[in-house]
Design an enzyme around this catalytic site. Sequence first.
Site, PDB file in Angstrom:
ATOM      1  N   GLU A  34       7.844  -2.025  -2.015  1.00 44.75           N
ATOM      2  CA  GLU A  34       7.127  -3.139  -1.379  1.00 44.75           C
ATOM      3  C   GLU A  34       6.962  -2.904   0.116  1.00 44.75           C
ATOM      4  O   GLU A  34       7.909  -2.497   0.794  1.00 44.75           O
ATOM      5  CB  GLU A  34       7.915  -4.438  -1.619  1.00 44.75           C
ATOM      6  CG  GLU A  34       7.028  -5.650  -1.735  1.00 44.75           C
ATOM      7  CD  GLU A  34       6.169  -5.602  -3.005  1.00 44.75           C
ATOM      8  OE1 GLU A  34       4.996  -5.190  -2.914  1.00 44.75           O
ATOM      9  OE2 GLU A  34       6.686  -5.967  -4.082  1.00 44.75           O
ATOM     10  N   GLY A 125      -3.063 -17.171  -4.675  1.00 43.10           N
ATOM     11  CA  GLY A 125      -2.013 -17.163  -3.663  1.00 43.10           C
ATOM     12  C   GLY A 125      -0.630 -16.977  -4.253  1.00 43.10           C
ATOM     13  O   GLY A 125       0.371 -17.315  -3.630  1.00 43.10           O
ATOM     14  N   GLY A 127       0.657 -14.082  -5.163  1.00 40.53           N
ATOM     15  CA  GLY A 127       1.176 -12.734  -4.942  1.00 40.53           C
ATOM     16  C   GLY A 127       0.966 -11.827  -6.140  1.00 40.53           C
ATOM     17  O   GLY A 127       1.573 -10.765  -6.250  1.00 40.53           O
ATOM     18  N   ASP A 175      -2.724  -2.770  -4.573  1.00 38.30           N
ATOM     19  CA  ASP A 175      -3.200  -3.804  -5.493  1.00 38.30           C
ATOM     20  C   ASP A 175      -4.440  -3.334  -6.247  1.00 38.30           C
ATOM     21  O   ASP A 175      -4.502  -3.390  -7.481  1.00 38.30           O
ATOM     22  CB  ASP A 175      -3.534  -5.099  -4.735  1.00 38.30           C
ATOM     23  CG  ASP A 175      -2.350  -5.605  -3.926  1.00 38.30           C
ATOM     24  OD1 ASP A 175      -1.230  -5.123  -4.167  1.00 38.30           O
ATOM     25  OD2 ASP A 175      -2.562  -6.471  -3.062  1.00 38.30           O
TER      26      ASP A 175
HETATM   27  C1  GLA Z   1      -0.115  -7.060  -0.446  1.00 34.69           C
HETATM   28  C2  GLA Z   1      -1.066  -5.930  -0.031  1.00 34.69           C
HETATM   29  C3  GLA Z   1      -0.598  -4.593  -0.613  1.00 34.69           C
HETATM   30  C4  GLA Z   1       0.872  -4.338  -0.302  1.00 34.69           C
HETATM   31  C5  GLA Z   1       1.724  -5.547  -0.653  1.00 34.69           C
HETATM   32  C6  GLA Z   1       3.156  -5.380  -0.193  1.00 34.69           C
HETATM   33  O1  GLA Z   1      -0.181  -7.258  -1.816  1.00 34.69           O
HETATM   34  O2  GLA Z   1      -2.372  -6.199  -0.477  1.00 34.69           O
HETATM   35  O3  GLA Z   1      -1.422  -3.572  -0.117  1.00 34.69           O
HETATM   36  O4  GLA Z   1       1.041  -3.957   1.034  1.00 34.69           O
HETATM   37  O5  GLA Z   1       1.213  -6.735  -0.070  1.00 34.69           O
HETATM   38  O6  GLA Z   1       3.766  -4.329  -0.842  1.00 34.69           O
END
Ligand code: GLA
Length: 388
Positions: A34, A125, A127, A175
Amino acid sequence: MTKAELIQSFYETFGSGDEPRVFFAGGRVNLIGEHVDYNGGHVLPCALTMGTWCLLRRRPDDRLRFYSLNFPQLGVLEGTLSDVRCEARNQWTNYVLGMLFALGERGIALSSGFEMLIYGNIPNGSGLSSSASLEMVAGAAFRACYGLDVTNVELALLGQRTENGFIGLNSGIMDQFSIALGKEDAAVFLDTGTLSYEYVPVELGDNVILIMNTCKRRTLADSKYNERRVQCESALKALQQALPVKDLASVSPEAFEANRHLIENGIERDRAEHVVYECARTLEACKALRSGDLVSFGRLMNASHDSLRDLYAVSCQELDTLVNEARKCPGVLGVRMTGAGFGGCAVAIVDRNTVDAVMEQVGRAYEQAIGHPCAFYVASIGGGPKEL
Ligand code: GLA
């Protein structure tokens, strides 16, 4: 919603005529690695079967008409191909317009406008990358409906460009990449420094992936996210006085310990320490997953969360409550926040036989501590974008 129901909604919104084509792309959950994807590190995310549906029909003119079943109060949002700008009034369509912008930078223009209907079942939102999912499904729809010559890796890069160059979030590639290259029942072990990747089967035996949603929308996340990125760059510069490295992921824990004094700013030192050790943890976790050592995998997840909380400072009371409560439950092998943080979701590996008890116990304690309920999903890992 079924495909037939979606098509019915499309006709009700945009009128009869040619049948729209229907596409789907998932969300993603990151198992470990992360805040390392903008530091050249490895990540280990999976695409989800939760995701975003996109129905698209070409128009004869250059008008763009959008409707989301998730935001019916916004009605039909309008635009034109010749006026692609990121503006607040465009709401969620900015992520789709961003893909047009990113294609445009590569000299690729759509030959006509379109009508687009969107439906998603990823909580916004949370995550779990509802925005990257939207970017990837729109990209896949453009590719198919306009015959664009774009690979899935390129789709992912266009999505990142959308975030960086259009939306203003300096995110990494994780992502979009994990969604565009997703594979059923596998995690994508991606080297974000080179974009080389391998699939790692997610064989959990008697365990499941449990996603726990704080139901707290990330607030101010974008500015704090960009701030973390700047802090990492500054820490890297300090280390480069002594180390010939191109990114923080190339710094071993030993090299970091020997040179940490070079980073004068304590906060930046903490950020770098998280990145260096998280990169090492992710390599180890991938090995553990391959060899079926879920106990070690869980331990690494726990360490990841603690580091994100203490060194990277991207957790929050809601996430910590989920994590702390889950850790008290029998059958939880490991648990950590997932994604950018500041709200959103935590992810846990949990014994299938105790998962109901975990949801019950964590759910009750969370509501008591925070004052509103959380939500749970047992994740299933899906494939890349597809036409239905
Ligand atoms: C968000 C960003 C990713 C990554 C995560 C943390 O999801 O879009 O690119 O940096 O946070 O790991």
